[in-house]
Motif scaffolding. Structure first.
Motif, short mmCIF file in Angstrom:
data_model
loop_
_atom_site.label_atom_id
_atom_site.label_comp_id
_atom_site.label_asym_id
_atom_site.label_seq_id
_atom_site.Cartn_x
_atom_site.Cartn_y
_atom_site.Cartn_z
N CYS A 43 1.19 60.57 64.71
CA CYS A 43 0.21 61.63 64.48
C CYS A 43 -0.73 61.29 63.32
N CYS B 268 0.33 64.37 69.63
CA CYS B 268 -0.71 65.14 68.97
C CYS B 268 -2.06 64.56 69.31
N ALA C 241 7.52 61.92 66.34
CA ALA C 241 6.14 61.89 66.83
C ALA C 241 5.97 60.72 67.80
N TYR D 203 -0.58 70.03 69.20
CA TYR D 203 0.75 69.41 69.20
C TYR D 203 1.44 69.86 70.47
N LYS E 93 3.76 69.89 61.70
CA LYS E 93 4.57 68.68 61.91
C LYS E 93 5.89 68.77 61.14
#
Lengths: 309, 415
Positions: free
Chosen positions: B354, B287, B281, B145, B271
């Motif tokens: 993600c 990611c 995201a 990440y 997350k």
């Protein structure tokens, strides 16, 4: 008027003159005691650092905590975390705050206290002052039992309480607390009572006092000191207990510590430090208050022979 | 406790539960989730259960505080839950041994669910050849990440890395721009997780299965690819400064969120921290799987159903399973919790960038393995954690030393 004052003063002086007079040494502050004071202050401050961080963090916002300056004072002082911890923290899907657990803990505390102290007090009294057969052996076994870890006998205890139909209720928790506290508390009470002169017991028996009469009319009034000690010990251990509460409380009787652990033990979620700190403080307050009010009596109780025997 | 006593207890339990069946459909749900995103996610399922006419009674016991001991004590005490969150196969064997197992293979076949699950998920829900778990959510144990703003400022593009070497080669650039390239926490569990994620990524699924599978093959330790994995772990350890000592993973995540570090490699559960900080995201953070990874390790959160109950309760428990596994519910749950659905056919439009990436990776059955907690011998796995944590903490310990120690541990534990 003025004569009387003079006379009074004279009287007072005479009284003082008659009393034995020891001149007090003048208090001088030596360099050495200053050094000791400074050292002690530093030590105290050092041990207060974690408490400081806990208190300060509980008043911060999460945004400020993310910045990472642990020792900084809050930019904005907020009671949000305290409010959240008390009123809306989640324990599972139920978000009613720690107050649910608080009242559960209170409800657990009283029956547990009465049962554990009551039983061990009477056992201690019987073992110390009455001619019980095998008393020594019994004490020895109790003493050994004090070293058995709870985890080993947990499942048998669960089966027993389930058979008695008290598993998963407040009474289940109270009975287990009483059983587990029995060895140590009985020893404490027994050691305290064995200092009571045998003559008192003989006199009481001659006055045709029965087991219970002597207990309620003579022993109980003499037990103030030791009761304070045991009360404090038990309140602290019952309030701080997690394992017994979580195991025997079942679905609805979980104490505050379980709520706290639910809030703080995060497996895959986010950690909200301000809520955690506020919740930890809330949980710690009740025993602290007890210590604050009766701490002095606690020391008296110990010096009066409660534990030293 | 003896077998016969247990059996007697189980019989008693069944009787007492059956006598309660008049009230049926009140499902007692046992789990360890209390964090805000977790609660939001549970409420998704709760709504689904209530729509089917059942009630939800909640009991939450914190994770890692002996939670499955607690499950067993509730069962022993005669107040068992109906549905419980549990991944450990041992618990399912215990429950089956008490006559309270609920085999689900037939139900999964009837509903044609298995082939909709990623291979690692399908493998994780069986215990001794019988499906007994209802998978709820999945996480990959080692995903990268990264903070997109930091990547831009440092002039690096993580999506362009095609190998670990390419990744480490870019680290100097990040340092020059004034950021820490990698945020890590030096805790035994974090290093242990990173290690098995690296074994899958660097050494590949074959060596991984030989090391972390039910049957351990010590020869895998001597494979050059395993030595290469430990060398890679050393590169990660070199990025850990003194401040990483015992740092919890979420504080590490915060370093990346606040833009002090470029990236973190950890389980997908981080997350939640990103979402908690209000980040999106694909916009604020990206990611990717570990650069050049041969395989990823999958962790599955799963529910167990308690058998030996009345037909009404059985129906209610299966209703619970069908709500959990409904594709749309899966997507809603994942969005609330910050996890990834366990179904490859979950509606993509309700997933974040993600989760879409994770499901894309998991479409390839050859590229995924299971979390060791589901497969490996617990003592063996703990011994690996010990060795790799010593290796991590002591820069003078060589790769050969670590491998020798693992061989010795193997001889002691499984040899």
């Amino acid at each position: 008027m003025s004569e009387m004052t003079v006379a009074q003063r004279a009287g007072a002086e005479i009284a003082v003159d008659r009393a034995p007079f020891f001149p007090r040494k003048k208090k001088t502050i030596t360099g050495r005691s200053i050094a000791v004071l400074i050292l002690l202050t530093i030590c105290a401050l050092f041990f207060c650092i974690p408490l400081y961080v806990v208190v300060v963090t509980s008043f911060k916002t999460m945004d400020q905590i993310r910045e990472g300056a642990m020792f900084a004072l809050p930019n904005v002082w907020t009671l949000e975390a305290w409010d959240h911890a008390w009123n809306s923290a989640c324990s599972g899907i139920n978000c009613n705050g720690l107050k649910v657990g608080f009242w559960n803990s209170v409800a657990i505390l009283f029956p547990s206290l009465i049962l554990s102290i009551g039983i061990s007090m009477i056992t201690g009294y019987a073992l110390a002052l009455w001619n019980v057969r095998w008393a020594g052996a019994f004490l020895f076994i109790l003493f050994i039992c004090a070293f058995v870890p709870f985890q080993i006998i947990m499942f048998p205890l669960i089966t027993m309480t389930a058979t008695l139909k008290i598993y998963g209720s407040l009474w289940g928790v109270a009975v287990i607390h009483a059983v587990l506290a029995m060895p140590v508390l009985t020893l404490i009470f027994r050691n305290y009572y064995k200092d009571i002169p045998q003559e008192i017991m003989s006199a009481a028996v001659m006055d045709s006092g029965s087991f219970w009469n002597i207990f309620t009319e003579i022993i109980l009034p003499m037990s103030g000191n030791i009761l304070i000690v045991v009360l404090i010990l038990q309140i602290t251990s019952i309030w701080n207990d997690y394992l017994i509460g979580v195991t025997f409380g079942g679905m609805n009787g979980q104490p505050m510590t379980v709520n706290l652990a639910n809030l703080i033990t995060i497996s895959t979620g986010t950690t909200r430090y301000n809520d955690n700190m506020a919740a930890a403080l809330l949980t710690a307050i009740p025993p602290l208050v007890i210590y604050f009010f009766v701490g002095k009596l606690f020391v008296q109780g110990i010096t009066a022979g409660a534990i030293k025997g | 406790m003896s077998r016969t006593k247990l059996a007697g207890l189980a019989a008693g339990l069944m009787l007492s539960v059956t006598s309660f069946s008049a009230m049926a459909t009140d499902l007692v749900v046992y789990h360890s989730w209390s964090a805000p995103p977790e609660v939001a996610a549970l409420n998704v399922i709760k709504a689904g259960i209530e729509a089917k006419g059942h009630a939800w009674t909640d009991i939450a016991i914190p994770h890692d505080t002996g939670s499955n001991v607690n499950l067993m004590s509730l069962v022993t005490g005669g107040t068992p839950p109906n549905v419980f969150m549990e991944s450990n196969p041992g618990v399912y064997r215990d429950i089956a041994g008490m006559g309270l197992g609920f085999p689900l293979t037939q139900w999964f076949t009837d509903n044609a669910i298995v082939d909709k699950l990623p291979a690692a998920v399908a493998a994780s829900i069986s215990v001794d050849g019988e499906i007994v778990k209802v998978p709820q959510a999945l996480h990959i144990d080692g995903m990268v990440y990264y903070n997109m703003e930091v990547a831009k400022a440092a002039g690096v593009d993580p999506t362009a890395w095609d190998s670990m070497d390419a990744m480490f080669a870019d680290f100097q650039k990040v340092r020059d721009a004034g950021y820490a390239p990698l945020a890590v926490g030096s805790q035994p569990f974090q290093v242990g997780y990173l290690m098995h994620a690296l074994v899958a990524a660097v050494a590949g699924p074959d060596i991984y299965t030989r090391l972390y599978g039910a049957e351990v093959d010590p020869a895998a330790l001597d494979d050059p690819a395993f030595a290469k994995t430990l060398e890679t772990l050393r590169l990660f350890a070199n990025e850990a400064g003194p401040e990483a000592q015992n740092r919890p993973w979420n504080e590490t995540t915060n370093q990346v969120i606040t833009g002090k570090a470029l990236m973190q490699i950890h389980g997908d559960w981080m997350k939640g921290e990103w979402l908690g900080a209000g980040k999106v995201a694909g916009t604020d953070f990206g990611c990717i799987e570990m650069p050049g990874a041969q395989a990823v390790v999958v962790t599955v959160d799963a529910w167990g159903l308690l058998g030996g109950v009345s037909d009404e309760l059985k129906t209610a428990e299966l209703d619970f399973a069908s709500v959990v596994l409904d594709p749309a519910e899966q997507a809603k749950f994942a969005a609330a919790k910050g996890s990834t659905p366990v179904r490859l056919d979950a509606p993509a439009e309700s997933l974040d960038a993600c989760s879409v990436e994770v499901l894309r990776i998991l479409e390839d059955p050859a590229q995924q393995v299971q979390n060791p907690h589901n497969t490996a011998d617990a003592d063996w796995q703990n011994s690996i954690w010990d060795v790799v944590f010593n290796f991590w903490s002591d820069p003078n310990m060589s790769v050969e030393d670590a491998i020798t120690q693992m061989h010795e541990n193997y001889e002691t534990i499984l040899g």
